[in-house]
Design a protein around this motif. Structure first.
Motif, PDB file in Angstrom:
ATOM      1  N   TYR A 123       0.840  -1.188   0.000  1.00 26.07           N
ATOM      2  CA  TYR A 123       0.000   0.000   0.000  1.00 26.07           C
ATOM      3  C   TYR A 123       0.880   1.246   0.000  1.00 26.07           C
ATOM      4  O   TYR A 123       2.082   1.190   0.240  1.00 26.07           O
ATOM      5  N   PHE A 124       0.253   2.383  -0.284  1.00 21.27           N
ATOM      6  CA  PHE A 124       0.902   3.681  -0.236  1.00 21.27           C
ATOM      7  C   PHE A 124       0.525   4.335   1.100  1.00 21.27           C
ATOM      8  O   PHE A 124      -0.634   4.255   1.522  1.00 21.27           O
ATOM      9  N   ALA A 125       1.475   4.995   1.748  1.00 24.96           N
ATOM     10  CA  ALA A 125       1.178   5.568   3.062  1.00 24.96           C
ATOM     11  C   ALA A 125       1.948   6.862   3.282  1.00 24.96           C
ATOM     12  O   ALA A 125       3.127   6.972   2.913  1.00 24.96           O
ATOM     13  N   VAL A 126       1.282   7.840   3.895  1.00 23.90           N
ATOM     14  CA  VAL A 126       1.963   9.043   4.356  1.00 23.90           C
ATOM     15  C   VAL A 126       2.288   8.863   5.837  1.00 23.90           C
ATOM     16  O   VAL A 126       1.470   8.362   6.615  1.00 23.90           O
ATOM     17  N   GLU A 127       3.505   9.272   6.206  1.00 23.45           N
ATOM     18  CA  GLU A 127       4.021   9.040   7.544  1.00 23.45           C
ATOM     19  C   GLU A 127       3.876  10.284   8.414  1.00 23.45           C
ATOM     20  O   GLU A 127       4.121  11.399   7.967  1.00 23.45           O
ATOM     21  N   GLN A 128       3.520  10.076   9.683  1.00 23.60           N
ATOM     22  CA  GLN A 128       3.223  11.188  10.587  1.00 23.60           C
ATOM     23  C   GLN A 128       4.466  11.796  11.229  1.00 23.60           C
ATOM     24  O   GLN A 128       4.599  13.015  11.283  1.00 23.60           O
TER      25      GLN A 128
END
Length: 254
Positions: A84-89
């Motif tokens: 999956y594609f994910a943006v990191e916090q």
């Protein structure tokens, strides 16, 4: 949410180069195929070459990224064990002394202290990633992820250079085959790791915070899965474009 149509928003984008087990890094494959502009007055400032998977060259490059005064900085890296594609916090300022970059060098505890000593142990982006992901899901709802086929078909990975060691070890068998399944194609995450992905994310947030009144850190990090074919990279480009649009919209509405 209505798109932003008035002021130009400048978005810096970078991607990484090859490292152990990843001879063709899809993060650079995506970044290098992005257009120079998007609808709603979005100007893309794509760094003209990949960022080397090495600590010291990366640290030297980060100030040059922000010399361009981007409104948002988006750094892209690969997490080969994910589908999956994910943006990191968040990212952290320590822990980069364990796994060497492709040049064989680490970033020692002493170097971490010299670079970022008084800064917090963790930095979180100033961008609202939860609202961004909600909008990102809307913008990607019509995309055909089936073109990725098995998605992040993993290649054998040299764990000395793995992007996120705990994640990689959890998601790979000893033969290097992915054993994870995920329902969501795009999502929020807080597992950027302590290799070059976490390193560039922390360094970029620190640099933008230093330059901006109120220490705004409008920086995001996108982890992409392994994308092996041109068709898969094209899907990655579409997903990244949608993320950029979502980031700009959400930032403009706050």
């Amino acid at each position: 949410m209505a798109p932003i149509t008035s002021a130009i928003t400048r978005v810096l984008v970078t991607g990484f180069g090859p490292f152990g087990g990843v001879p063709d890094n899809p993060s650079w494959g995506i970044a290098s195929r992005l257009p120079s502009a998007l609808p709603s007055n979005i100007e893309l400032l794509v760094h003209p070459s990949y960022v080397p998977v090495s600590y010291h060259p990366t640290l030297d490059l980060v100030p040059t990224f922000h010399d361009q005064s981007p409104d948002i900085a988006l750094h892209i890296g690969v997490a080969a064990g994910r589908k999956y594609f994910a943006v990191e916090q968040t990212s952290q300022k320590s822990g980069y002394e364990w796994v060497p970059g492709v040049d064989g060098e680490i970033f020692t505890k002493e170097e971490q202290q010299a670079a970022w000593g008084p800064l917090p142990e963790k930095y979180s982006t100033s961008l609202d990633l939860h609202a961004t992901v909600a909008r990102w899901k809307e913008l990607t709802s019509g995309l055909s992820f089936s073109e990725r086929g098995s998605g992040a078909r993993a290649k054998p990975v040299d764990v000395r250079f793995s992007d996120e060691l705990p994640d990689m070890l959890a998601n790979f068998t000893t033969q290097g085959q992915s054993v994870t399944t995920q329902d969501d194609e795009v999502k929020w995450s807080d597992a950027v790791g302590t290799y070059l992905c976490g390193f560039i994310y922390y360094a970029s947030m620190a640099e933008m915070g230093k330059r901006n009144t109120g220490e705004q850190r409008n920086v995001a990090f996108l982890h992409v899965p392994s994308l092996d074919t041109e068709e898969q990279i094209k899907v990655g480009v579409d997903v990244t474009v949608a993320l950029i649009q979502a980031l700009v919209e959400v930032k403009g509405s706050t």
